[in-house]
Design an enzyme around this catalytic site. Structure first.
Site, PDB file in Angstrom:
ATOM      1  N   ASN A   1      53.999   3.574 -39.991  1.00 21.82           N
ATOM      2  CA  ASN A   1      54.187   4.039 -38.634  1.00 21.82           C
ATOM      3  C   ASN A   1      54.689   5.411 -38.514  1.00 21.82           C
ATOM      4  O   ASN A   1      54.492   5.925 -37.725  1.00 21.82           O
ATOM      5  CB  ASN A   1      55.158   3.200 -37.847  1.00 21.82           C
ATOM      6  CG  ASN A   1      54.684   1.832 -37.186  1.00 21.82           C
ATOM      7  OD1 ASN A   1      53.232   1.621 -37.266  1.00 21.82           O
ATOM      8  ND2 ASN A   1      55.505   1.113 -36.541  1.00 21.82           N
ATOM      9  N   LYS A   2      55.357   5.881 -39.741  1.00 25.75           N
ATOM     10  CA  LYS A   2      55.966   6.926 -39.867  1.00 25.75           C
ATOM     11  C   LYS A   2      54.918   8.035 -39.702  1.00 25.75           C
ATOM     12  O   LYS A   2      53.883   8.014 -40.258  1.00 25.75           O
ATOM     13  CB  LYS A   2      57.064   7.030 -41.214  1.00 25.75           C
ATOM     14  CG  LYS A   2      57.961   5.948 -40.876  1.00 25.75           C
ATOM     15  CD  LYS A   2      58.805   6.136 -39.648  1.00 25.75           C
ATOM     16  CE  LYS A   2      59.843   4.839 -39.507  1.00 25.75           C
ATOM     17  NZ  LYS A   2      59.534   3.537 -39.185  1.00 25.75           N
ATOM     18  N   ASN A   3      55.466   9.452 -39.733  1.00 21.56           N
ATOM     19  CA  ASN A   3      54.477  10.713 -39.682  1.00 21.56           C
ATOM     20  C   ASN A   3      54.219  10.714 -40.848  1.00 21.56           C
ATOM     21  O   ASN A   3      53.107  11.510 -41.069  1.00 21.56           O
ATOM     22  CB  ASN A   3      55.628  11.722 -39.108  1.00 21.56           C
ATOM     23  CG  ASN A   3      56.041  11.821 -37.649  1.00 21.56           C
ATOM     24  OD1 ASN A   3      55.890  10.529 -37.092  1.00 21.56           O
ATOM     25  ND2 ASN A   3      56.284  12.820 -36.839  1.00 21.56           N
TER      26      ASN A   3
END
Ligand SMILES: Cc1ncc(COP(=O)(O)O)c(C=O)c1O
Length: 374
Positions: free
Chosen positions: A188-190
């Protein structure tokens, strides 16, 4: 259940952007014969270190273990207290218990939704050893004030920057300064490695212990020497994952820029008469990891989520206030102690935001939300 026909493809709240060169790069690693920790991990750590101004960085297989190792490197253990926010992924407080210390929650600032530093000051006791601030949704906690508060009581800081890669404070990139800084590369992270994390260290001297805690406490020497003098875990990143990260990092600025554009579009199109609380309009520091609205008290979040799903839109919940989980209630935490975190935790909703989103996806979310909340 009969699937409802949808006019458009389902829009999730997030989706990673992995380019073809990265996919080909991972295939190359698979063919190379060396798939666990090796040259790709070293290269990934070197790139991260470059990004963070040359500070030492070590990669791990999660952003949970990086927090735990950060606590151990800061000397936090049984009998110590660690002050943190109740409004985060539960990993933030679980790691405090993992090292045998006690998590001490304080309320959040309802505007930023981040830990209220005034409340941190009030919660310091002679057992307090460290603070774990969390940059929720990629909006950084005020680093000037944070380090001033910590400095006054000689506290260590393990920054939970799981969500804030690419964010900055006062023009300096999060990770490029401060005490121990922990990042997550969960899908989910950038920036992602599927699962993974990185720990930025405040000094080179911590590197040997950090590496031992990552891998069974082992130190190797010469051709065949091996010694084990601390209890370490098994938390190394694989080369497969590191190769994904190496393919992601060159896109960091472009991803952040696109997230900012989409966030601006949400601000311009969101119907302000719905009574939702929008995030602070921070286009200087935040990396816009998430765009979260707090629904008005009249709205039931579960109904909103269902209606949005029926309109083909995914909504996330980040996060219920964690002191109300059974595990934390068993430690004595109660409803009513942190009214801001509790209210936000009940009503916060994460709208879709990821670099591959189109402008008209934002339009679609705003329109569906208007219908779902009216
Ligand atoms: C604020 C916060 N802390 C810690 C973590 C833990 O990271 P990971 O899932 O990589 O273990 C995450 C991500 O899931 C997070 O969002």
């Amino acid at each position: 259940m009969v699937a409802r026909p949808m006019s458009k493809e389902f829009l999730p709240f997030t989706r990673p952007s992995i380019d073809d060169a990265t996919i080909a790069g991972v295939a190359e690693v698979l063919r190379s014969g060396w798939i666990t920790s090796g040259p790709q991990v070293k290269a990934f750590e070197a790139e991260l270190s470059k990004l963070f101004g040359g500070r030492p960085v070590r990669a791990f297989n999660s952003g949970t273990i990086t927090l735990e190792v950060g606590l151990r490197l800061a000397g936090v253990g049984p009998g110590d207290e660690v002050i943190t926010t109740p409004l985060s992924w539960v990993a933030t407080a679980n790691v405090v218990q993992e090292v045998g210390a006690r998590p001490v929650f304080v309320d959040v600032d309802p505007r930023t939704r981040n830990i209220d530093l005034g409340e941190v000051e009030k919660a310091v006791t002679n057992r307090t050893k460290a603070i774990i601030p969390v940059d929720l949704a990629g909006l950084p906690v005020d680093r000037d004030r944070l380090y001033a508060v910590a400095g006054k009581s000689k506290l260590r800081i393990i920054e939970d920057a799981a969500q804030s890669i690419g964010a900055s404070w006062g023009g300096r990139l999060i990770g490029s300064f401060g005490d121990l800084v922990s990042f997550s590369f969960h899908a989910n992270k950038n920036i992602t490695t599927a699962e993974g994390g990185a720990l930025v260290l405040p000094s080179e001297e911590l590197v040997p212990l950090c590496e031992k805690l990552r891998f069974q406490g082992v130190t190797r020497s010469g051709e065949d020497g091996m010694e084990v003098d601390v209890l370490g875990g098994k938390a190394n990143l694989t080369d497969l994952a590191a190769r994904i990260g190496l393919g992601q990092l060159p896109h960091l600025n472009e991803f952040t820029a696109r997230r900012r554009e989409l966030a601006r579009r949400y601000f311009s199109l969101w119907d302000r008469t719905l009574g939702c609380e929008l995030p602070p309009e921070d286009f200087e520091n935040s990396n816009w990891h998430m765009f979260q609205v707090v629904l008005p008290a009249r709205a039931e979040r579960a109904v909103f989520i269902r209606r949005m799903r029926e309109a083909g839109i995914g909504i996330g919940v980040h996060y219920p206030a964690m002191h109300l989980f059974a595990l934390y209630r068993a430690l004595g935490w109660r409803a009513g102690q942190f009214p801001h975190a509790e209210r936000i935790g009940r009503s916060i909703a994460t709208l879709p935001l990821f670099p591959a989103m189109k402008d008209d996806d934002v339009d679609r979310v705003c329109k569906a939300a208007r219908e779902a909340l009216k």
